[in-house]
Motif scaffolding. Structure first.
Motif, PDB file in Angstrom:
ATOM      1  N   GLY A  86      -7.029   3.893  -5.339  1.00  0.00           N
ATOM      2  CA  GLY A  86      -6.220   4.659  -4.291  1.00  0.00           C
ATOM      3  C   GLY A  86      -6.428   3.870  -2.963  1.00  0.00           C
ATOM      4  O   GLY A  86      -5.256   3.710  -2.399  1.00  0.00           O
ATOM      5  N   THR A  87      -7.505   3.030  -2.855  1.00  0.00           N
ATOM      6  CA  THR A  87      -7.506   2.076  -1.880  1.00  0.00           C
ATOM      7  C   THR A  87      -6.568   0.850  -2.087  1.00  0.00           C
ATOM      8  O   THR A  87      -5.844   0.496  -1.003  1.00  0.00           O
ATOM      9  N   GLY A  88      -6.553   0.363  -3.108  1.00  0.00           N
ATOM     10  CA  GLY A  88      -5.570  -0.605  -3.542  1.00  0.00           C
ATOM     11  C   GLY A  88      -4.108  -0.103  -3.244  1.00  0.00           C
ATOM     12  O   GLY A  88      -3.303  -0.846  -2.618  1.00  0.00           O
ATOM     13  N   ALA A  89      -3.636   1.139  -3.666  1.00  0.00           N
ATOM     14  CA  ALA A  89      -2.378   1.576  -3.332  1.00  0.00           C
ATOM     15  C   ALA A  89      -1.809   1.697  -1.964  1.00  0.00           C
ATOM     16  O   ALA A  89      -1.054   1.277  -1.425  1.00  0.00           O
ATOM     17  N   LEU A  90      -3.033   1.980  -1.129  1.00  0.00           N
ATOM     18  CA  LEU A  90      -2.953   2.272   0.303  1.00  0.00           C
ATOM     19  C   LEU A  90      -2.481   0.725   1.013  1.00  0.00           C
ATOM     20  O   LEU A  90      -1.771   0.514   1.698  1.00  0.00           O
ATOM     21  N   LEU A  91      -3.491  -0.152   0.430  1.00  0.00           N
ATOM     22  CA  LEU A  91      -3.247  -1.644   1.060  1.00  0.00           C
ATOM     23  C   LEU A  91      -1.977  -2.085   0.805  1.00  0.00           C
ATOM     24  O   LEU A  91      -1.545  -2.888   1.494  1.00  0.00           O
ATOM     25  N   VAL A  92      -1.670  -1.889  -0.406  1.00  0.00           N
ATOM     26  CA  VAL A  92      -0.265  -2.885  -1.020  1.00  0.00           C
ATOM     27  C   VAL A  92       0.797  -2.095  -0.099  1.00  0.00           C
ATOM     28  O   VAL A  92       1.971  -2.981   0.016  1.00  0.00           O
ATOM     29  N   GLN A  93       0.804  -1.014   0.628  1.00  0.00           N
ATOM     30  CA  GLN A  93       1.862  -0.379   1.306  1.00  0.00           C
ATOM     31  C   GLN A  93       2.001  -1.153   2.486  1.00  0.00           C
ATOM     32  O   GLN A  93       3.066  -1.051   3.225  1.00  0.00           O
ATOM     33  N   MET A  94       0.928  -2.134   2.871  1.00  0.00           N
ATOM     34  CA  MET A  94       1.215  -2.850   4.038  1.00  0.00           C
ATOM     35  C   MET A  94       2.195  -3.786   3.983  1.00  0.00           C
ATOM     36  O   MET A  94       2.630  -4.587   4.776  1.00  0.00           O
ATOM     37  N   GLY A  95       2.700  -4.022   2.538  1.00  0.00           N
ATOM     38  CA  GLY A  95       4.044  -4.751   2.392  1.00  0.00           C
ATOM     39  C   GLY A  95       5.289  -4.257   3.429  1.00  0.00           C
ATOM     40  O   GLY A  95       5.887  -5.224   3.998  1.00  0.00           O
ATOM     41  N   THR A  96       5.422  -3.211   3.967  1.00  0.00           N
ATOM     42  CA  THR A  96       6.388  -2.836   4.751  1.00  0.00           C
ATOM     43  C   THR A  96       6.187  -3.177   6.229  1.00  0.00           C
ATOM     44  O   THR A  96       7.210  -3.792   6.646  1.00  0.00           O
ATOM     45  N   PRO A  97       4.912  -2.979   6.602  1.00  0.00           N
ATOM     46  CA  PRO A  97       4.566  -3.434   7.882  1.00  0.00           C
ATOM     47  C   PRO A  97       4.920  -5.176   8.229  1.00  0.00           C
ATOM     48  O   PRO A  97       5.521  -5.622   8.946  1.00  0.00           O
ATOM     49  N   GLN A 155      11.119  -9.727  -0.424  1.00  0.00           N
ATOM     50  CA  GLN A 155      12.201  -8.530   0.308  1.00  0.00           C
ATOM     51  C   GLN A 155      13.058  -9.313   1.121  1.00  0.00           C
ATOM     52  O   GLN A 155      14.386  -9.274   1.007  1.00  0.00           O
ATOM     53  N   LEU A 156      12.528 -10.313   2.140  1.00  0.00           N
ATOM     54  CA  LEU A 156      13.364 -10.907   2.803  1.00  0.00           C
ATOM     55  C   LEU A 156      14.287 -11.986   2.187  1.00  0.00           C
ATOM     56  O   LEU A 156      15.349 -12.118   2.580  1.00  0.00           O
ATOM     57  N   LEU A 157      13.723 -12.697   0.959  1.00  0.00           N
ATOM     58  CA  LEU A 157      14.484 -13.577   0.329  1.00  0.00           C
ATOM     59  C   LEU A 157      15.359 -12.894  -0.575  1.00  0.00           C
ATOM     60  O   LEU A 157      16.733 -13.432  -0.389  1.00  0.00           O
ATOM     61  N   ILE A 158      15.264 -11.834  -0.885  1.00  0.00           N
ATOM     62  CA  ILE A 158      16.214 -10.862  -1.438  1.00  0.00           C
ATOM     63  C   ILE A 158      17.246 -10.496  -0.578  1.00  0.00           C
ATOM     64  O   ILE A 158      18.635 -10.556  -1.116  1.00  0.00           O
ATOM     65  N   LYS A 159      16.949 -10.208   0.531  1.00  0.00           N
ATOM     66  CA  LYS A 159      17.834  -9.911   1.377  1.00  0.00           C
ATOM     67  C   LYS A 159      18.782 -10.856   2.078  1.00  0.00           C
ATOM     68  O   LYS A 159      20.082 -10.689   2.186  1.00  0.00           O
TER      69      LYS A 159
END
Length: 286
Positions: A86-97, A155-159
């Motif tokens: 669960g902690t890992g899942a929350l930290l990986v969401q920091m990809g959006t910020p 994500q920026l590269l894909i964009k």
């Protein structure tokens, strides 16, 4: 959104949330870089023969294999081996910020007050999570945040990159990532044949699930939803991924659910919600 598509979206969210749990189970059965290599081999074998790309697109795919394949996925697998799911899942969401900040600096996108508050809440949530007992050392925190950064750069590269079909992109990125991650496994992990022999159904099942269900089935359904509906109706559903992953971690892996995870996770999810949700002004009635 029709009920059928809503259910498909929720199914994708469930697949991705369960993927975090499956990775955690898998890296307990075999070394994380070895598991990542096997995952990429399976994805490439299933997709590359059926999704050719143009020769001029290969350098871009090679670059993306470094940021998305090696930096994001390899570090995610290693980090989840040392942190609660669960902690890992929350930290990986920091990809959006991270992606938001990179877009401001490199794409000159505007950062309004709402997104600025969202960024502040997200990073405050990481500070709270880092102070909790579910991260035994700074190493998993750094690995998972670097994994999130790899996702954001990708994500920026894909964009900005060429228009490549999603499944073709996934297959060729996996193919180019195989030697990179395999080299890391050879350098830092040992007894590969023995590890594969010793791995039980949980380890090999994790390889299959992360390759087929998470990478191929889920992304295929997801891009279909994005094709049929506005982005601002589909993307906010991803906010449910860390919430569900935390609950699954508690139910299936006996993860803890302390104040640090609740408070820090709440701040991260709230911050990301402010970043991704778009509020339309109400029209004045005549």
């Amino acid at each position: 959104m029709p009920l059928r598509d809503l259910l498909l979206g929720l199914a994708v969210i469930a697949i991705w949330a369960l993927n975090i749990i499956i990775i955690k189970v898998g890296v307990a059965e075999m070394p994380p870089l070895l598991m990542t290599t096997l995952r990429f081999l399976l994805v490439a074998a299933l997709l590359v023969p059926f999704h050719p790309v143009a020769r001029h697109q290969l350098p871009f795919l090679l670059l993306l294999s470094v940021t998305f394949g090696t930096l994001h996925f390899a570090l995610l697998f290693i980090g989840l081996g040392q942190a609660e799911a669960g902690t890992g899942a929350l930290l990986v969401q920091m990809g959006t910020p991270f992606a938001t900040l990179l877009a401001v600096f490199f794409l000159r996108e505007r950062l309004g007050p709402k997104r600025l508050i969202g960024l502040t809440l997200s990073f405050a949530g990481v500070v709270v999570l880092a102070g909790g007992p579910t991260l035994p050392s700074p190493l998993p925190l750094a690995l998972l945040l670097l994994s999130a950064l790899g996702w954001a750069v990708s994500q920026l590269l894909i964009k900005r990159g060429p228009n490549i079909a999603p499944l073709a992109l996934a297959g060729w990125v996996a193919l180019f990532a195989v030697p990179q991650v395999a080299l890391g496994s050879l350098l830092f992990e040992g007894d590969h044949l023995e590890a594969m022999r010793q791995a039980g159904w949980a380890g090999w099942g994790a390889v299959g699930y992360t390759a087929v269900m998470s990478s191929i089935v889920a992304y295929g359904l997801w891009y279909g939803l994005l094709h049929r509906h506005p982005v601002n109706r589909v993307v906010p559903m991803t906010l449910l991924v860390p919430v569900l992953a935390v609950l699954l971690g508690v139910l299936l892996l006996d993860d803890t659910l302390g104040i640090h995870k609740l408070a820090g996770g709440g701040l991260v999810v709230a911050g990301i919600a402010l970043i991704v949700l778009r509020v339309r002004p109400r029209r004045a009635e005549a």
